[in-house]
Design a protein around this motif. Sequence first.
Motif, PDB file in Angstrom:
ATOM      1  N   LEU A   1     -81.251 -25.782  43.300  1.00 18.07           N
ATOM      2  CA  LEU A   1     -81.147 -24.348  43.589  1.00 18.07           C
ATOM      3  C   LEU A   1     -82.533 -23.698  43.609  1.00 18.07           C
ATOM      4  O   LEU A   1     -82.809 -22.824  44.441  1.00 18.07           O
ATOM      5  N   ALA A   2     -83.413 -24.141  42.691  1.00 21.51           N
ATOM      6  CA  ALA A   2     -84.777 -23.623  42.671  1.00 21.51           C
ATOM      7  C   ALA A   2     -85.526 -24.021  43.943  1.00 21.51           C
ATOM      8  O   ALA A   2     -86.281 -23.226  44.522  1.00 21.51           O
ATOM      9  N   ALA A   3     -85.304 -25.266  44.388  1.00 21.57           N
ATOM     10  CA  ALA A   3     -85.944 -25.701  45.632  1.00 21.57           C
ATOM     11  C   ALA A   3     -85.435 -24.891  46.812  1.00 21.57           C
ATOM     12  O   ALA A   3     -86.201 -24.535  47.730  1.00 21.57           O
ATOM     13  N   LEU A   4     -84.136 -24.564  46.802  1.00 25.13           N
ATOM     14  CA  LEU A   4     -83.583 -23.726  47.862  1.00 25.13           C
ATOM     15  C   LEU A   4     -84.230 -22.341  47.855  1.00 25.13           C
ATOM     16  O   LEU A   4     -84.528 -21.781  48.920  1.00 25.13           O
ATOM     17  N   ALA A   5     -84.455 -21.803  46.651  1.00 28.59           N
ATOM     18  CA  ALA A   5     -85.106 -20.484  46.551  1.00 28.59           C
ATOM     19  C   ALA A   5     -86.526 -20.536  47.112  1.00 28.59           C
ATOM     20  O   ALA A   5     -86.971 -19.620  47.836  1.00 28.59           O
ATOM     21  N   ALA A   6     -87.261 -21.617  46.784  1.00 23.92           N
ATOM     22  CA  ALA A   6     -88.628 -21.754  47.305  1.00 23.92           C
ATOM     23  C   ALA A   6     -88.628 -21.850  48.823  1.00 23.92           C
ATOM     24  O   ALA A   6     -89.452 -21.242  49.517  1.00 23.92           O
ATOM     25  N   ALA A   7     -87.681 -22.632  49.361  1.00 29.20           N
ATOM     26  CA  ALA A   7     -87.597 -22.767  50.817  1.00 29.20           C
ATOM     27  C   ALA A   7     -87.219 -21.437  51.463  1.00 29.20           C
ATOM     28  O   ALA A   7     -87.721 -21.093  52.545  1.00 29.20           O
ATOM     29  N   TRP A   8     -86.336 -20.696  50.848  1.00 23.46           N
ATOM     30  CA  TRP A   8     -85.934 -19.384  51.390  1.00 23.46           C
ATOM     31  C   TRP A   8     -87.137 -18.435  51.470  1.00 23.46           C
ATOM     32  O   TRP A   8     -87.330 -17.748  52.477  1.00 23.46           O
ATOM     33  N   ILE A   9     -87.920 -18.431  50.410  1.00 22.85           N
ATOM     34  CA  ILE A   9     -89.115 -17.557  50.419  1.00 22.85           C
ATOM     35  C   ILE A   9     -90.104 -18.011  51.489  1.00 22.85           C
ATOM     36  O   ILE A   9     -90.687 -17.200  52.216  1.00 22.85           O
ATOM     37  N   TRP A  10     -90.284 -19.315  51.597  1.00 29.66           N
ATOM     38  CA  TRP A  10     -91.267 -19.848  52.537  1.00 29.66           C
ATOM     39  C   TRP A  10     -90.855 -19.594  53.993  1.00 29.66           C
ATOM     40  O   TRP A  10     -91.689 -19.204  54.821  1.00 29.66           O
ATOM     41  N   LEU A  11     -89.542 -19.784  54.283  1.00 38.15           N
ATOM     42  CA  LEU A  11     -89.099 -19.680  55.666  1.00 38.15           C
ATOM     43  C   LEU A  11     -88.742 -18.249  56.052  1.00 38.15           C
ATOM     44  O   LEU A  11     -89.177 -17.745  57.090  1.00 38.15           O
ATOM     45  N   MET A  12     -87.923 -17.589  55.237  1.00 37.71           N
ATOM     46  CA  MET A  12     -87.417 -16.268  55.589  1.00 37.71           C
ATOM     47  C   MET A  12     -88.380 -15.136  55.213  1.00 37.71           C
ATOM     48  O   MET A  12     -88.343 -14.060  55.811  1.00 37.71           O
ATOM     49  N   GLY A  13     -89.230 -15.382  54.212  1.00 34.80           N
ATOM     50  CA  GLY A  13     -90.144 -14.326  53.781  1.00 34.80           C
ATOM     51  C   GLY A  13     -91.176 -13.957  54.831  1.00 34.80           C
ATOM     52  O   GLY A  13     -91.754 -12.861  54.794  1.00 34.80           O
ATOM     53  N   ARG A  14     -91.409 -14.853  55.787  1.00 30.15           N
ATOM     54  CA  ARG A  14     -92.384 -14.594  56.840  1.00 30.15           C
ATOM     55  C   ARG A  14     -91.735 -14.067  58.122  1.00 30.15           C
ATOM     56  O   ARG A  14     -92.434 -13.719  59.065  1.00 30.15           O
ATOM     57  N   GLY A  15     -90.412 -14.048  58.170  1.00 32.80           N
ATOM     58  CA  GLY A  15     -89.719 -13.646  59.381  1.00 32.80           C
ATOM     59  C   GLY A  15     -89.547 -12.140  59.489  1.00 32.80           C
ATOM     60  O   GLY A  15     -89.873 -11.377  58.571  1.00 32.80           O
ATOM     61  N   PRO A  16     -88.971 -11.697  60.594  1.00 33.20           N
ATOM     62  CA  PRO A  16     -88.814 -10.255  60.816  1.00 33.20           C
ATOM     63  C   PRO A  16     -87.582  -9.646  60.138  1.00 33.20           C
ATOM     64  O   PRO A  16     -87.514  -8.426  59.987  1.00 33.20           O
ATOM     65  N   MET A  17     -86.603 -10.464  59.747  1.00 35.65           N
ATOM     66  CA  MET A  17     -85.351  -9.942  59.177  1.00 35.65           C
ATOM     67  C   MET A  17     -85.520  -9.743  57.672  1.00 35.65           C
ATOM     68  O   MET A  17     -85.062 -10.540  56.849  1.00 35.65           O
ATOM     69  N   LYS A  18     -86.195  -8.670  57.319  1.00 36.85           N
ATOM     70  CA  LYS A  18     -86.544  -8.429  55.924  1.00 36.85           C
ATOM     71  C   LYS A  18     -85.321  -8.092  55.069  1.00 36.85           C
ATOM     72  O   LYS A  18     -85.243  -8.486  53.905  1.00 36.85           O
ATOM     73  N   ALA A  19     -84.389  -7.324  55.625  1.00 32.56           N
ATOM     74  CA  ALA A  19     -83.207  -6.964  54.837  1.00 32.56           C
ATOM     75  C   ALA A  19     -82.398  -8.210  54.474  1.00 32.56           C
ATOM     76  O   ALA A  19     -81.937  -8.364  53.325  1.00 32.56           O
ATOM     77  N   LEU A  20     -82.235  -9.118  55.446  1.00 31.61           N
ATOM     78  CA  LEU A  20     -81.530 -10.377  55.177  1.00 31.61           C
ATOM     79  C   LEU A  20     -82.268 -11.209  54.153  1.00 31.61           C
ATOM     80  O   LEU A  20     -81.662 -11.812  53.255  1.00 31.61           O
ATOM     81  N   TYR A  21     -83.593 -11.223  54.289  1.00 34.37           N
ATOM     82  CA  TYR A  21     -84.383 -12.009  53.341  1.00 34.37           C
ATOM     83  C   TYR A  21     -84.220 -11.490  51.921  1.00 34.37           C
ATOM     84  O   TYR A  21     -83.989 -12.270  50.983  1.00 34.37           O
ATOM     85  N   VAL A  22     -84.323 -10.171  51.707  1.00 39.92           N
ATOM     86  CA  VAL A  22     -84.209  -9.618  50.367  1.00 39.92           C
ATOM     87  C   VAL A  22     -82.797  -9.819  49.813  1.00 39.92           C
ATOM     88  O   VAL A  22     -82.620 -10.123  48.621  1.00 39.92           O
ATOM     89  N   THR A  23     -81.797  -9.692  50.669  1.00 43.99           N
ATOM     90  CA  THR A  23     -80.418  -9.917  50.211  1.00 43.99           C
ATOM     91  C   THR A  23     -80.234 -11.349  49.710  1.00 43.99           C
ATOM     92  O   THR A  23     -79.674 -11.588  48.625  1.00 43.99           O
ATOM     93  N   GLY A  24     -80.724 -12.308  50.491  1.00 48.23           N
ATOM     94  CA  GLY A  24     -80.631 -13.697  50.053  1.00 48.23           C
ATOM     95  C   GLY A  24     -81.425 -13.953  48.786  1.00 48.23           C
ATOM     96  O   GLY A  24     -81.003 -14.735  47.914  1.00 48.23           O
ATOM     97  N   LEU A  25     -82.605 -13.312  48.674  1.00 47.38           N
ATOM     98  CA  LEU A  25     -83.446 -13.496  47.488  1.00 47.38           C
ATOM     99  C   LEU A  25     -82.727 -12.991  46.232  1.00 47.38           C
ATOM    100  O   LEU A  25     -82.737 -13.656  45.187  1.00 47.38           O
ATOM    101  N   VAL A  26     -82.081 -11.807  46.332  1.00 45.11           N
ATOM    102  CA  VAL A  26     -81.362 -11.268  45.170  1.00 45.11           C
ATOM    103  C   VAL A  26     -80.197 -12.182  44.791  1.00 45.11           C
ATOM    104  O   VAL A  26     -79.935 -12.424  43.583  1.00 45.11           O
ATOM    105  N   ILE A  27     -79.493 -12.726  45.793  1.00 48.97           N
ATOM    106  CA  ILE A  27     -78.382 -13.648  45.506  1.00 48.97           C
ATOM    107  C   ILE A  27     -78.893 -14.888  44.802  1.00 48.97           C
ATOM    108  O   ILE A  27     -78.283 -15.390  43.830  1.00 48.97           O
ATOM    109  N   LEU A  28     -80.023 -15.436  45.244  1.00 48.39           N
ATOM    110  CA  LEU A  28     -80.600 -16.626  44.604  1.00 48.39           C
ATOM    111  C   LEU A  28     -81.037 -16.317  43.173  1.00 48.39           C
ATOM    112  O   LEU A  28     -80.878 -17.155  42.270  1.00 48.39           O
ATOM    113  N   ILE A  29     -81.621 -15.111  42.957  1.00 47.86           N
ATOM    114  CA  ILE A  29     -82.005 -14.733  41.592  1.00 47.86           C
ATOM    115  C   ILE A  29     -80.764 -14.650  40.698  1.00 47.86           C
ATOM    116  O   ILE A  29     -80.769 -15.109  39.542  1.00 47.86           O
TER     117      ILE A  29
END
Length: 407
Positions: free
Chosen positions: A53-81
């Motif tokens: 799960l921690a590796a998934l969180a790191a991958a999410w930050i690496w892949l989605m954190g640089r993309g344009p869909m910021k709202a989706l990224y933050v939503t996924g980040l809060v769910i992972l936290i």
Amino acid sequence: MSLTTADTRLDQWERRLEHQMAAAPYVLLVISTALHWLIDERPWSHRLATLGLAALAAAWIWLMGRGPMKALYVTGLVILIAALGTRGLWFVAFFGFTGYLHSWRDLNGKWKFAGVAATAAVSVAAYSGGPPDPTPSGILTYLFFTGAIVALVGLFSFVGDITIERSAQRKRMVAQLEEAMRENAGLHAQLLVQAREAGVLDERQRMAGEIHDTLAQGLTGIITQLQAATQAKADEDEWLRHIDNATRLARDSLAEARRSIHAVGPGPLESTPLPAALTAVAAEWSGLNAVRAEVMTTGPVRPIHPEVEETLLRTAQEALANVAKHAGATRVGLTLSYMEDVVALDVRDDGGGFDPERVRDGGGFGLTSMRKRVSRLAGTLEIESEPGAGTAISASVPAIPRETLRA
């Protein structure tokens, strides 16, 4: 410390902070995972699932954190936290800060507070061991801590925004200042060129005036003496006198020309005060032109600035030259007046005179030269004349003390 050095250091610190903020989520995630791995005593399968799960969180930050869909990224980040918070409090204590930072950084307007509130809600729930008790006290306590976290995060984030804006403003000001400095450098170069051109023009005007006051007047006198010598061939003594006068004028003109080239003052002023020099010039002119010239000095004689003395002496020489060429006078009077604030020179003759209206715009080069010399010292030159009634020239200049340096 110079502005450039200070600006460079600030830029280095800002770049270093940006690198640290980019690496912070991964560092916090690694710290949380390591503490959980070392302290958690549950089965290996549970630990490996948490690690995945921690590796998934790191991958999410690496892949989605640089993309344009910021709202989706933050939503996924809060769910992972939230998911990691159920595995251990270490993830909420350390990795949970990523939710606050990225919610404020990536969302706009009120959505910033929504992301921070969601992160605070899952964090408080994780600390409480689950959702709040369905009682008024439980719900109020849950909302209190969530609201307190949102307020603190909002306050510190707002201060950070102000700091970032000030930094951006500083960069804009530095850029504007550098642009202004480049423009000033260009203007400075233009001013240097203009000053050089003005200096060349001033020097040309000075040389023109000096040539007129020395060579031109001297050559005029030489021609006059040679013409007189030609007419006096029958009288050897008179002939020799005019030849001697022409020779002396040639030597004096050559000496004055050399002085003018090296910007040295007139010879008569080298070792004698202005009244004596003026008397010597008038006596020599009187002998050459056979016209009586008298010099009178009024007021207390005192040393004045060499440039003032030179201006008055040159004015007297030019006035006498004009009398010799145009006036047909039999008598000339020169009056040097020392007053409290000014020194005045008056030259009067009983010659034919002229109409002042004809020279109101400057007249010949001689009058123009006199005007320029006098006006350069903030003085005044006045000409009074009338056909058949002689001419009076009056030059008045400030009585600058001798010890005053030239500006």
